[in-house]
Write an enzyme that holds these catalytic residues in place. Structure first.
Site, PDB file in Angstrom:
ATOM      1  N   GLY A  40      88.814 -25.891  54.348  1.00  0.00           N
ATOM      2  CA  GLY A  40      87.849 -25.852  55.605  1.00  0.00           C
ATOM      3  C   GLY A  40      87.027 -24.729  55.232  1.00  0.00           C
ATOM      4  CG  HIS A  41      83.591 -24.939  53.436  1.00  0.00           C
ATOM      5  ND1 HIS A  41      84.101 -25.830  52.537  1.00  0.00           N
ATOM      6  CD2 HIS A  41      82.391 -25.535  53.754  1.00  0.00           C
ATOM      7  CE1 HIS A  41      83.460 -26.716  52.279  1.00  0.00           C
ATOM      8  NE2 HIS A  41      82.339 -26.792  53.037  1.00  0.00           N
ATOM      9  CB  THR A  42      83.328 -21.293  59.114  1.00  0.00           C
ATOM     10  OG1 THR A  42      84.776 -21.843  59.384  1.00  0.00           O
ATOM     11  CG2 THR A  42      82.554 -21.181  60.387  1.00  0.00           C
ATOM     12  NE  ARG A 144     100.494 -42.171  35.289  1.00  0.00           N
ATOM     13  CZ  ARG A 144     101.250 -42.292  34.101  1.00  0.00           C
ATOM     14  NH1 ARG A 144     101.054 -42.617  33.031  1.00  0.00           N
ATOM     15  NH2 ARG A 144     102.564 -41.661  34.117  1.00  0.00           N
ATOM     16  CD  GLN A 226      92.837 -25.906  48.510  1.00  0.00           C
ATOM     17  OE1 GLN A 226      92.315 -26.260  47.633  1.00  0.00           O
ATOM     18  NE2 GLN A 226      92.400 -26.630  49.610  1.00  0.00           N
TER      19      GLN A 226
HETATM   20  P1  IMP Z   1      98.603 -28.566  50.729  1.00  0.00           P
HETATM   21  O1  IMP Z   1      97.435 -28.141  50.112  1.00  0.00           O
HETATM   22  O2  IMP Z   1      98.303 -29.099  52.404  1.00  0.00           O
HETATM   23  O3  IMP Z   1      99.578 -29.251  50.218  1.00  0.00           O
HETATM   24  O4  IMP Z   1      99.184 -26.871  51.321  1.00  0.00           O
HETATM   25  C1  IMP Z   1      99.954 -26.264  50.048  1.00  0.00           C
HETATM   26  C2  IMP Z   1      99.732 -24.685  50.653  1.00  0.00           C
HETATM   27  O5  IMP Z   1      98.210 -24.329  50.422  1.00  0.00           O
HETATM   28  C3  IMP Z   1     100.122 -24.068  51.818  1.00  0.00           C
HETATM   29  O6  IMP Z   1     100.715 -22.894  51.964  1.00  0.00           O
HETATM   30  C4  IMP Z   1      98.629 -24.201  52.749  1.00  0.00           C
HETATM   31  O7  IMP Z   1      98.860 -23.378  53.683  1.00  0.00           O
HETATM   32  C5  IMP Z   1      97.732 -23.715  51.556  1.00  0.00           C
HETATM   33  N1  IMP Z   1      96.361 -24.114  51.703  1.00  0.00           N
HETATM   34  C6  IMP Z   1      95.721 -25.444  51.282  1.00  0.00           C
HETATM   35  N2  IMP Z   1      94.630 -25.449  51.649  1.00  0.00           N
HETATM   36  C7  IMP Z   1      94.229 -24.153  51.871  1.00  0.00           C
HETATM   37  C8  IMP Z   1      92.955 -23.462  52.364  1.00  0.00           C
HETATM   38  O8  IMP Z   1      91.862 -24.021  52.212  1.00  0.00           O
HETATM   39  N3  IMP Z   1      92.987 -22.358  52.526  1.00  0.00           N
HETATM   40  C9  IMP Z   1      94.296 -21.608  52.425  1.00  0.00           C
HETATM   41  N4  IMP Z   1      95.499 -22.023  52.464  1.00  0.00           N
HETATM   42  C10 IMP Z   1      95.417 -23.432  52.152  1.00  0.00           C
END
Ligand code: IMP
Length: 450
Positions: A40-42, A144, A226
């Site tokens: 998510g970005h703000t 796949r 991420q």
């Molecule tokens: P998933 O990507 O939902 O499978 O989560 C895997 C791990 O990555 C978890 O620890 C989430 O909290 C972390 N994570 C996934 N997306 C984000 C992000 O955008 N920001 C911070 N942590 C993230």
């Protein structure tokens, strides 16, 4: 023509969206190439706050094209609700949003699997996923046989394919849980065919589009989701996300070869945060951590979970800046650190009494490391109105200089607040340290174990 990459160097939430927003005006195309609605970005612009997930913030500028590539896993319902929310606030998306026909689709069973299977991956600790079905969708992509891509929704055999997938999913899920909802292929077909129709104007072969664009001199901006420490191959496995969220993922996710990337900006918070499970050596589960959480509003954009907060980890950031091929650093949320007597930087780890020069590849070692801290004098000034680097308190400048030295890269941008104009761009990164890719330098200040 230059292609720029913006890559998070920690565990995500480094405020990349703000930097991307600022850089967008120097580019023609913004590309989101991995992850899904877990990110998510703000962006705060003109007093308005925009919360986006899959769609790049470049969408706020009509002359910029936003591309979501095949490396992304796409939940059509989420994309449509982002589109609806943008349109309802007067943003036009019909001509400048492109979605890859190769993007894999997140279905309701992926979300169910995410909730059922995210337990106890290591030492009794769960990954703590965002629950958006991201990992299960990527797993089906690699497997796949049960994968469906956006382009498949327009094919005449879509219903048949859906039946095949649902039959398999019902079987596997019913062995794991009796509470699994029954997926109705006809109803899901109607729902997704409707989504597909609404998305049709945006769907294209984005790989071909981007190759044409880069070869014809268009300026591309790649927006990582991420952070590098969550990279599936190079992060803190298994407490990672399911895609290559470090710089190594730009080419595989977008189809644009690395030879076109000539500026890589690593984005860091001035401290560390992590959301979800897994080791975090510099975590401060105490009043200092709470101070950072409150001042930095450290709650997840997607899940609202409180983020784990701690001191700046230069060992981790040095590793990821090398991994992601970073040329320069953008240090975000520096204003959050005001009011602390001392600010600490972890400049080395010790494992079983011995100093480590590298970020450990196994989480058991990462769990066991003892951070070696340098303690730097803090500052009390409110930084939120500072416009020029030289107007930062000397203590803050010293802190940034130390980060530059430890990471061997210059700080070119400093953010002191959420708004676009609370950004210090340092034209002359002259103060840049000599780039050293060898072992970590010895701390000059006293080392403490906290
Ligand atoms: P998933 O990507 O939902 O499978 O989560 C895997 C791990 O990555 C978890 O620890 C989430 O909290 C972390 N994570 C996934 N997306 C984000 C992000 O955008 N920001 C911070 N942590 C993230």
């Amino acid at each position: 023509m230059p292609a720029t990459c913006v890559i998070g160097l920690q565990w995500g939430d480094e405020a990349k969206g703000k930097l991307v927003d600022i850089l967008t005006e120097q580019h023609d195309i913004v590309v989101r190439y991995q992850g899904g609605a877990n990110a998510g970005h703000t962006v705060v612009s003109g007093g308005q706050t925009w919360k986006l997930s899959l769609i790049p913030s470049g969408i706020l500028r009509p002359d910029v094209t936003c591309v979501v590539t095949g490396g992304v896993v796409l939940n059509p319902c989420s994309v449509l609700s982002e589109i609806d929310s943008l349109v309802s606030r007067g943003v036009r998306v019909e001509r400048n949003l492109l979605l890859s026909d190769r993007a894999h689709i997140v279905f309701p069973w992926h979300v169910a699997e995410d909730h059922l299977l995210d337990s106890s991956v290591s030492g009794g600790e769960a990954i703590g996923t965002t629950g958006r079905g991201i990992g299960p969708c990527y797993r089906d992509k690699v497997g796949r046989a049960l994968a469906i891509r956006l382009g498949d929704l327009y094919r005449s055999d879509f219903l048949e394919r859906l039946r095949h997938v649902i039959q398999n999913k019902q079987q596997s899920l019913s062995t794991t849980s009796t509470a699994v909802s029954q997926f109705d292929a006809d109803a899901i077909h109607r729902e997704y065919a409707d989504y597909a129709e609404r998305l049709r104007p945006h769907v294209t072969d984005t790989t071909a589009y981007l190759l044409d664009a880069v070869e014809s001199g268009k300026r591309l901006l790649f927006e990582g989701a991420q952070g590098s420490l969550l990279d599936i191959d190079h992060g803190t496995f298994p407490f990672v996300t399911s895609s290559n969220s470090s710089g190594v993922g730009v080419s595989s996710g977008s189809g644009v070869p690395g030879r076109w990337m000539n500026r890589v900006i690593g984005v860091l918070k001035a401290y560390s945060t992590r959301v979800g499970g897994g080791p975090m050596p510099t975590e401060q589960d105490n009043a200092k951590g709470e101070y950072l959480r409150q001042r930095g509003n450290e709650y997840g954009t997607v899940t609202r979970r409180p983020r784990r907060c701690g001191w700046f980890d230069a060992v981790a950031a040095r590793y990821t800046s090398r991994l992601s091929g970073v040329d320069e650093l953008s240090v975000m949320l520096l204003d959050v650190l005001s009011g602390l007597d001392q600010v600490l930087i972890c400049s080395a780890y010790e494992l079983e009494g011995r100093r480590l020069d590298h970020f450990p590849s196994h989480i058991d070692d990462l769990r066991a490391v003892v951070p070696v801290y340098e303690s730097w004098p803090g500052w009390n000034e409110d930084l939120s109105g500072v416009q020029h680097y030289q107007d930062l308190p000397q203590a803050a400048q010293n802190y940034l200089a130390r980060i530059e030295t430890l990471l061997g890269r210059p700080v070119s941008v400093v953010s002191v607040g959420p708004d676009r104009n609370q950004t210090i761009q340092r034209d002359n990164a002259a103060a840049s340290p000599s780039l050293s890719f060898n072992a970590l330098p010895t701390p000059q200040h006293h080392a403490t174990h906290v």
